[in-house]
Design an enzyme around this catalytic site. Sequence first.
Site, PDB file in Angstrom:
ATOM      1  N   GLY A  75       0.831  -1.211   0.000  1.00  0.00           N
ATOM      2  CA  GLY A  75       0.000   0.000   0.000  1.00  0.00           C
ATOM      3  C   GLY A  75       0.859   1.251   0.000  1.00  0.00           C
ATOM      4  CG  ASP A 128       3.077  -6.367   7.577  1.00  0.00           C
ATOM      5  OD1 ASP A 128       2.648  -5.926   6.484  1.00  0.00           O
ATOM      6  OD2 ASP A 128       2.330  -6.765   8.493  1.00  0.00           O
ATOM      7  CG  ASP A 131       1.271  -2.873  10.530  1.00  0.00           C
ATOM      8  OD1 ASP A 131       2.106  -2.219   9.879  1.00  0.00           O
ATOM      9  OD2 ASP A 131       0.491  -3.679  10.001  1.00  0.00           O
ATOM     10  NE  ARG A 170      -2.488  -5.221   5.584  1.00  0.00           N
ATOM     11  CZ  ARG A 170      -2.939  -5.471   4.359  1.00  0.00           C
ATOM     12  NH1 ARG A 170      -3.723  -6.485   4.143  1.00  0.00           N
ATOM     13  NH2 ARG A 170      -2.575  -4.731   3.345  1.00  0.00           N
ATOM     14  CB  THR A 207       2.740   0.737   6.305  1.00  0.00           C
ATOM     15  OG1 THR A 207       1.360   0.492   6.673  1.00  0.00           O
ATOM     16  CG2 THR A 207       3.599   0.373   7.506  1.00  0.00           C
ATOM     17  NE  ARG A 223      -2.137  -4.365  -1.027  1.00  0.00           N
ATOM     18  CZ  ARG A 223      -1.618  -3.794   0.063  1.00  0.00           C
ATOM     19  NH1 ARG A 223      -0.510  -4.257   0.574  1.00  0.00           N
ATOM     20  NH2 ARG A 223      -2.213  -2.769   0.643  1.00  0.00           N
ATOM     21  CG  ASP A 243      -1.653  -0.352   8.197  1.00  0.00           C
ATOM     22  OD1 ASP A 243      -2.508   0.518   7.951  1.00  0.00           O
ATOM     23  OD2 ASP A 243      -1.518  -1.393   7.518  1.00  0.00           O
TER      24      ASP A 243
HETATM   25  O1  F6P Z   1      -1.374  -1.460   4.827  1.00  0.00           O
HETATM   26  C1  F6P Z   1      -1.959  -0.255   4.448  1.00  0.00           C
HETATM   27  C2  F6P Z   1      -3.426  -0.453   4.178  1.00  0.00           C
HETATM   28  O2  F6P Z   1      -3.977   0.791   3.805  1.00  0.00           O
HETATM   29  C3  F6P Z   1      -4.214  -1.066   5.316  1.00  0.00           C
HETATM   30  O3  F6P Z   1      -4.546  -0.139   6.316  1.00  0.00           O
HETATM   31  C4  F6P Z   1      -5.404  -1.632   4.593  1.00  0.00           C
HETATM   32  O4  F6P Z   1      -5.952  -2.730   5.286  1.00  0.00           O
HETATM   33  C5  F6P Z   1      -4.806  -2.094   3.286  1.00  0.00           C
HETATM   34  O5  F6P Z   1      -3.610  -1.350   3.110  1.00  0.00           O
HETATM   35  C6  F6P Z   1      -5.694  -1.886   2.085  1.00  0.00           C
HETATM   36  O6  F6P Z   1      -5.040  -2.412   0.984  1.00  0.00           O
HETATM   37  P1  F6P Z   1      -5.499  -2.196  -0.524  1.00  0.00           P
HETATM   38  O7  F6P Z   1      -5.146  -0.792  -0.911  1.00  0.00           O
HETATM   39  O8  F6P Z   1      -4.721  -3.198  -1.290  1.00  0.00           O
HETATM   40  O9  F6P Z   1      -6.980  -2.408  -0.567  1.00  0.00           O
END
Ligand code: F6P
Length: 331
Positions: free
Chosen positions: A22, A114, A140, A182, A136, A83, A138
């Site tokens: 992300g 992560d 985390d 997340r 990130t 991803r 998050d």
């Molecule tokens: O890890 C960052 C994040 O924004 C999380 O908070 C969320 O769960 C996820 O990515 C969403 O991912 P995507 O943009 O692939 O839907």
Amino acid sequence: MSQQNATNSQSIRNIGVLTSGGDAPGMNAVIRAVVRGGIFHGFQVFGIERGFHGMWRGNIVELNSRSVSEKLQRGGTFLMTARSKTFNTPEGVDKAIAMAKVFNLDAVVVIGGDGTFRGARDLAAKGFPVIAVPGTIDNDIACTEYTIGYDTAMNTAMQAIDRLRDTASSHERCSVIEVMGRNAGYLALNVAVATGAEVVMIPEAETNIQSDVIKVLLEGRNRGKKHFIVVVAEGTGNTMEIAETIERVAGIEARATILGHLQRGGSPTLRDRQMGSIMGLQAVECLRQGRVNRVIAYQQGNIIDLDIEEALSMTKTINAKDLERANILAL
Ligand code: F6P
């Protein structure tokens, strides 16, 4: 320093930089610092577009100091991100390393969360030198107290919730707001404190809807509160159902809002620009000294670097005291 993590600094001349997973505001500041710091120290720097996906597909272009002009204040990542499912296989990692060799890359700086760190470890385990920078929203990642993008995302969510409070107050409603994170509640907890939320629900703490939500809201109403803010971390529960339960059981009109990707965009705050710049320079410093397979981290006011295996074996969780403080402030 372990044998595996020391390399002859002279053997690293060409470095790649990529963003993966992300996006997060401030990633551009890291890239800029890697490019300018790298060039300053005599490296050639290559941008790898679309993360690990672009690495195995050879989306690799040389960057100069002008390539990163006017990027510092921009949200997102100008190198783009992805991803990559293909990269997440042993063959994918081999392909990425083979392609890096085609472009004469000696090491790569990866910026992400992560999942990105695990990708970096896979490259390192197969002998390709890496440096990982935490990016990130998050926050985390266990080895670091701060990840790039966290501050901007918290401020964005805070501003959105301030607006939602205006309308909740006018209608004497309960606004139930889902924030990202997340499986982690760091973003939710800090935003809840900053917006004066009555209730915060995070994955790290069990929440009983009757005693921890409905009862708290009704007690607040009985003390004279007329509107309510409930912040729900996305990993906690179904936000729509929570709002529906509040309305049905407590008899308080409730509306749900999912802030979603809104929180990932926007111009980075000073903190994300500054931390991103310093972490990017630290990544270059590691390469300059021939210290590879490192993770850049922020601990107790210092920017440091750690062995990637050691960093990935660490764990962190929410401090119970922080949750208690949020509840006290919601009285
Ligand atoms: O890890 C960052 C994040 O924004 C999380 O908070 C969320 O769960 C996820 O990515 C969403 O991912 P995507 O943009 O692939 O839907």
